[in-house]
Motif scaffolding. Sequence first.
Motif, short mmCIF file in Angstrom:
data_model
loop_
_atom_site.label_atom_id
_atom_site.label_comp_id
_atom_site.label_asym_id
_atom_site.label_seq_id
_atom_site.Cartn_x
_atom_site.Cartn_y
_atom_site.Cartn_z
N TRP A 3 0.83 -1.16 0.00
CA TRP A 3 -0.03 -0.11 0.02
C TRP A 3 0.69 1.42 -0.02
O TRP A 3 0.57 1.97 -0.76
CB TRP A 3 -0.83 -0.08 1.16
CG TRP A 3 -2.24 -0.72 1.03
CD1 TRP A 3 -2.51 -2.13 1.57
CD2 TRP A 3 -3.30 -0.50 0.16
NE1 TRP A 3 -3.81 -2.50 1.60
CE2 TRP A 3 -4.32 -1.56 0.31
CE3 TRP A 3 -3.59 0.56 -0.77
CZ2 TRP A 3 -5.51 -1.63 -0.37
CZ3 TRP A 3 -4.51 0.33 -1.45
CH2 TRP A 3 -5.63 -0.50 -1.39
N SER B 199 -4.15 5.29 -0.25
CA SER B 199 -3.17 4.25 -0.03
C SER B 199 -2.12 4.20 0.98
O SER B 199 -1.91 3.42 1.73
CB SER B 199 -2.23 3.87 -1.52
OG SER B 199 -2.82 4.02 -2.59
N HIS C 130 -2.94 5.92 3.87
CA HIS C 130 -3.90 5.81 4.98
C HIS C 130 -3.99 4.31 5.16
O HIS C 130 -4.08 3.78 6.29
CB HIS C 130 -5.14 6.48 4.65
CG HIS C 130 -5.09 7.80 5.25
ND1 HIS C 130 -5.07 8.06 6.58
CD2 HIS C 130 -5.64 9.05 4.61
CE1 HIS C 130 -5.28 9.32 6.68
NE2 HIS C 130 -5.58 9.99 5.70
N ARG C 131 -4.19 3.61 4.13
CA ARG C 131 -4.16 2.00 4.32
C ARG C 131 -2.82 1.36 4.94
O ARG C 131 -2.98 0.64 5.81
CB ARG C 131 -4.32 1.56 3.10
CG ARG C 131 -5.95 1.58 2.41
CD ARG C 131 -7.08 0.97 3.35
NE ARG C 131 -6.64 -0.50 3.51
CZ ARG C 131 -7.62 -1.31 2.60
NH1 ARG C 131 -8.49 -0.83 1.77
NH2 ARG C 131 -7.40 -2.42 2.80
#
Length: 204
Positions: A47, A66, A68-69
């Motif tokens: 990610w 991405s 944040h994931r």
Amino acid sequence: LFDAAFPFLNPWSEDRPGELRVGLKYALHIGARARCLGDEEVEARAWFCMGGFRDNGGHLHPSLFSYHRSLAIRERTLGPDHRDTANSLHYVGRLLRELGEFPQSKAYFERALAILERTTKAEHQTAIQRVRTANTLNSLGVLLQEMGDLSQAWLYYERALAIWENVYGPEHLNIAWSLNNLGSLLRNMGNLTQAQSHLERALA
């Protein structure tokens, strides 16, 4: 397979969109495989990598998603004080700054800096860890300058410059970049003599 994606993630990827697409394809595939296998460390790295590809492609909101994931996985698996968590926090902060979300960006940068300063004492930090700390300090300086807090921005720029000079020596490109930031800031603060000195050093 994961490492095969990294050669495609570089500062010139936006000039070679074919490579950018290939790299993103690798990262998407690896992230899906890691999720199926329950390998959250690799999934978080995938990610994070996707965030870089999307950022280099100019897709800021997908990039932020991405990052944040990646951050959510790292906070859950590594904990809130891990240096990789700090790295994800830094990049979320950078994307938020680019999107104009200054207060949120500042909060993420400050969390990242607190982790970097808390987890490892300065004398025991590796060069990479010190550079990450300097990068976050500089990013806070840029943000605060954009927010109009010039005196606080100067403090962060100075701290970043001191670390970069210690790690790289006086001739590195990052030193010129930092001196240019300081020179521009000092000029905006009305300190023209010091501003000229810093800008001349940057051009030397």
